[in-house]
Motif scaffolding. Structure first.
Motif, PDB file in Angstrom:
ATOM      1  N   UNK A   1      -2.741  28.059   9.196  1.00  0.00           N
ATOM      2  CA  UNK A   1      -0.832  28.389   8.891  1.00  0.00           C
ATOM      3  C   UNK A   1       0.327  27.440  10.139  1.00  0.00           C
ATOM      4  N   UNK A   2       0.904  26.645  10.038  1.00  0.00           N
ATOM      5  CA  UNK A   2       1.561  25.989  11.173  1.00  0.00           C
ATOM      6  C   UNK A   2       1.622  24.798  11.239  1.00  0.00           C
ATOM      7  N   UNK A   3       0.676  24.532  11.466  1.00  0.00           N
ATOM      8  CA  UNK A   3       0.365  22.907  11.163  1.00  0.00           C
ATOM      9  C   UNK A   3       1.170  22.013  10.165  1.00  0.00           C
ATOM     10  N   UNK A   4       1.815  20.693  10.379  1.00  0.00           N
ATOM     11  CA  UNK A   4       3.396  19.820  10.125  1.00  0.00           C
ATOM     12  C   UNK A   4       2.009  18.449   9.780  1.00  0.00           C
ATOM     13  N   UNK A   5       2.645  17.651   8.973  1.00  0.00           N
ATOM     14  CA  UNK A   5       1.224  16.093   9.012  1.00  0.00           C
ATOM     15  C   UNK A   5       2.896  15.511   8.525  1.00  0.00           C
ATOM     16  N   UNK A   6       2.475  14.283   8.924  1.00  0.00           N
ATOM     17  CA  UNK A   6       3.782  13.402   8.017  1.00  0.00           C
ATOM     18  C   UNK A   6       2.693  12.123   7.470  1.00  0.00           C
ATOM     19  N   UNK A   7       3.347  11.226   6.366  1.00  0.00           N
ATOM     20  CA  UNK A   7       1.759  10.650   5.362  1.00  0.00           C
ATOM     21  C   UNK A   7       3.083   9.839   4.909  1.00  0.00           C
ATOM     22  N   UNK A   8       2.375   8.927   4.536  1.00  0.00           N
ATOM     23  CA  UNK A   8       2.434   7.658   4.000  1.00  0.00           C
ATOM     24  C   UNK A   8       1.645   6.489   3.114  1.00  0.00           C
ATOM     25  N   UNK A   9       1.420   6.655   2.586  1.00  0.00           N
ATOM     26  CA  UNK A   9      -0.085   7.135   1.548  1.00  0.00           C
ATOM     27  C   UNK A   9       0.169   5.585   0.016  1.00  0.00           C
ATOM     28  N   UNK A  10      -0.331   4.498   0.083  1.00  0.00           N
ATOM     29  CA  UNK A  10      -0.059   3.687  -0.708  1.00  0.00           C
ATOM     30  C   UNK A  10       0.039   4.482  -1.733  1.00  0.00           C
ATOM     31  N   UNK A  11       0.151   3.658  -3.202  1.00  0.00           N
ATOM     32  CA  UNK A  11       0.912   4.534  -4.269  1.00  0.00           C
ATOM     33  C   UNK A  11       0.512   3.467  -5.625  1.00  0.00           C
ATOM     34  N   UNK A  12      -1.108   3.647  -6.242  1.00  0.00           N
ATOM     35  CA  UNK A  12      -1.222   2.424  -7.161  1.00  0.00           C
ATOM     36  C   UNK A  12      -1.294   2.853  -8.528  1.00  0.00           C
ATOM     37  N   UNK A  13      -0.998   2.460  -9.742  1.00  0.00           N
ATOM     38  CA  UNK A  13      -0.753   2.023 -11.067  1.00  0.00           C
ATOM     39  C   UNK A  13      -3.007   2.774 -10.950  1.00  0.00           C
ATOM     40  N   UNK A  14      -3.849   2.356 -10.562  1.00  0.00           N
ATOM     41  CA  UNK A  14      -4.445   2.995 -11.129  1.00  0.00           C
ATOM     42  C   UNK A  14      -5.713   4.195 -10.488  1.00  0.00           C
ATOM     43  N   UNK A  15      -6.388   4.719 -10.610  1.00  0.00           N
ATOM     44  CA  UNK A  15      -7.505   5.646  -9.273  1.00  0.00           C
ATOM     45  C   UNK A  15      -8.137   4.666  -8.810  1.00  0.00           C
ATOM     46  N   UNK A  16      -8.644   3.676  -8.069  1.00  0.00           N
ATOM     47  CA  UNK A  16      -9.718   2.683  -7.940  1.00  0.00           C
ATOM     48  C   UNK A  16      -8.170   1.846  -7.014  1.00  0.00           C
ATOM     49  N   UNK A  17      -8.362   1.813  -5.594  1.00  0.00           N
ATOM     50  CA  UNK A  17      -7.395   2.319  -4.261  1.00  0.00           C
ATOM     51  C   UNK A  17      -7.146   0.349  -4.963  1.00  0.00           C
ATOM     52  N   UNK A  18      -7.752  -0.627  -5.186  1.00  0.00           N
ATOM     53  CA  UNK A  18      -7.429  -2.022  -5.415  1.00  0.00           C
ATOM     54  C   UNK A  18      -6.437  -2.076  -6.714  1.00  0.00           C
ATOM     55  N   UNK A  19      -6.387  -1.201  -7.197  1.00  0.00           N
ATOM     56  CA  UNK A  19      -5.627  -1.402  -8.300  1.00  0.00           C
ATOM     57  C   UNK A  19      -3.948  -1.947  -7.656  1.00  0.00           C
ATOM     58  N   UNK A  20      -2.816  -2.636  -8.135  1.00  0.00           N
ATOM     59  CA  UNK A  20      -1.519  -2.744  -8.118  1.00  0.00           C
ATOM     60  C   UNK A  20      -1.447  -2.048  -7.463  1.00  0.00           C
ATOM     61  N   UNK A  21      -0.857  -2.076  -5.961  1.00  0.00           N
ATOM     62  CA  UNK A  21       0.411  -1.264  -5.234  1.00  0.00           C
ATOM     63  C   UNK A  21       1.702  -1.291  -6.115  1.00  0.00           C
ATOM     64  N   UNK A  22       1.890   0.081  -6.295  1.00  0.00           N
ATOM     65  CA  UNK A  22       3.867  -0.016  -6.858  1.00  0.00           C
ATOM     66  C   UNK A  22       4.218   1.155  -6.057  1.00  0.00           C
ATOM     67  N   UNK A  23       4.045   1.374  -4.845  1.00  0.00           N
ATOM     68  CA  UNK A  23       4.711   1.847  -3.897  1.00  0.00           C
ATOM     69  C   UNK A  23       4.455   2.654  -3.028  1.00  0.00           C
ATOM     70  N   UNK A  24       5.206   3.603  -2.262  1.00  0.00           N
ATOM     71  CA  UNK A  24       4.833   4.681  -1.408  1.00  0.00           C
ATOM     72  C   UNK A  24       4.498   5.338  -1.274  1.00  0.00           C
ATOM     73  N   UNK A  25       4.274   6.629  -0.733  1.00  0.00           N
ATOM     74  CA  UNK A  25       4.338   8.337  -0.933  1.00  0.00           C
ATOM     75  C   UNK A  25       4.995   8.481   1.133  1.00  0.00           C
ATOM     76  N   UNK A  26       6.147   9.000   1.287  1.00  0.00           N
ATOM     77  CA  UNK A  26       6.108   8.905   2.078  1.00  0.00           C
ATOM     78  C   UNK A  26       7.243  10.324   2.708  1.00  0.00           C
ATOM     79  N   UNK A  27       6.283  10.922   3.668  1.00  0.00           N
ATOM     80  CA  UNK A  27       7.454  12.246   4.031  1.00  0.00           C
ATOM     81  C   UNK A  27       6.342  13.314   4.704  1.00  0.00           C
ATOM     82  N   UNK A  28       6.898  14.039   4.529  1.00  0.00           N
ATOM     83  CA  UNK A  28       5.346  15.756   5.357  1.00  0.00           C
ATOM     84  C   UNK A  28       5.363  16.826   4.736  1.00  0.00           C
ATOM     85  N   UNK A  29       4.317  17.338   5.239  1.00  0.00           N
ATOM     86  CA  UNK A  29       4.399  18.593   4.408  1.00  0.00           C
ATOM     87  C   UNK A  29       3.279  20.014   5.918  1.00  0.00           C
TER      88      UNK A  29
END
Length: 179
Positions: A69-97
Motif C-alpha cells: 500500500x502507498x507505493x507509486x510506480x512510473x512505467x514506459x513499456x513497449x506495446x507490440x502487435x503480438x505476444x512475442x516481444x520480437x513482434x512489431x512495436x506499435x507504441x508505448x504504454x506510459x504512465x503511473x500506478x
C-alpha cells in the motif's frame, strides 16, 4: 406577465437556441461516432537493468513493491502487435500506478497508450481506473483520446502472463467509441 419576466423569458429562449446551434456545429465538426476494437501486448519488465516499471515513491521503512500500500510506480513499456516481444512495436504504454488498496490487491492506474506505429501514429488513448492486479482479466475505463481516437470513451481489459521473473506480458483488449 410583467415586462421583466417577458425579457428574461426571451433571453432564455435565445440562449437555449444558441446552445442548440453550438452543439449541432460541434458534432458536425467532430464527424461520425465510430467504434473501434483492437488487441495489443505490453512487454513489461518489472525488474532488471532494462526495467520498464520502477518504484518512485512509497512509505518510508517499507519495501516498495506492487503489493505494498502507498507505493507509486512510473512505467514506459513497449506495446507490440503480438505476444512475442520480437513482434512489431506499435507504441508505448506510459504512465503511473499506485498501490491504492490497503491489502495491496488494487492499483490506481493512469496510463497513456502512445501510438508510434503506422496505422495510429500520433494518436493516444488515456486509461484510468482501479486495476485489481491479481484478477485476470481486469477492466479499466478509457476516458479520452487524441488523433484518430479523439474524444474516445470505452473500456480496456488486461490479462497478464508471467514469461519469466523479469518479463510479464499483458494482453490489452480495447473497445472504444470515438470521432
Amino acid at each position: 406577465m410583467t415586462k421583466a419576466v417577458l425579457i428574461c423569458s426571451t433571453r432564455l429562449s435565445l440562449l437555449l437556441s444558441l446552445l442548440a446551434i453550438f452543439m449541432t456545429l460541434s458534432h458536425a465538426k467532430l464527424g461520425t461516432l465510430r467504434e473501434t476494437s483492437f488487441t495489443v501486448f505490453f512487454q513489461n519488465r518489472p525488474s532488471g537493468p532494462k526495467a520498464t516499471s520502477v518504484a518512485i515513491a512509497g512509505i518510508p521503512g517499507q519495501d516498495w513493491t506492487y503489493g505494498k500500500y502507498g507505493t507509486a510506480f512510473a512505467t514506459d513499456a513497449a506495446m507490440t502487435e503480438g505476444f512475442d516481444r520480437k513482434t512489431a512495436e506499435i507504441g508505448r504504454g506510459q504512465g503511473m500506478f499506485l498501490t491504492s488498496a490497503q491489502d495491496g490487491t488494487s492499483l490506481t492506474l493512469l496510463l497513456s497508450i502512445v501510438f508510434t506505429g503506422k496505422e495510429y501514429k500520433g494518436s493516444t488513448l488515456q486509461i484510468q481506473g482501479a486495476d485489481h492486479q491479481y484478477e485476470n482479466p481486469r477492466e479499466v475505463a478509457v476516458v479520452g483520446g487524441t488523433g484518430q481516437f479523439r474524444s474516445a470513451r470505452g473500456y480496456a481489459t488486461f490479462e497478464s502472463f508471467r514469461v519469466s521473473k523479469s518479463h510479464v506480458v499483458s494482453r490489452c483488449n480495447v473497445t472504444i467509441q470515438h470521432y
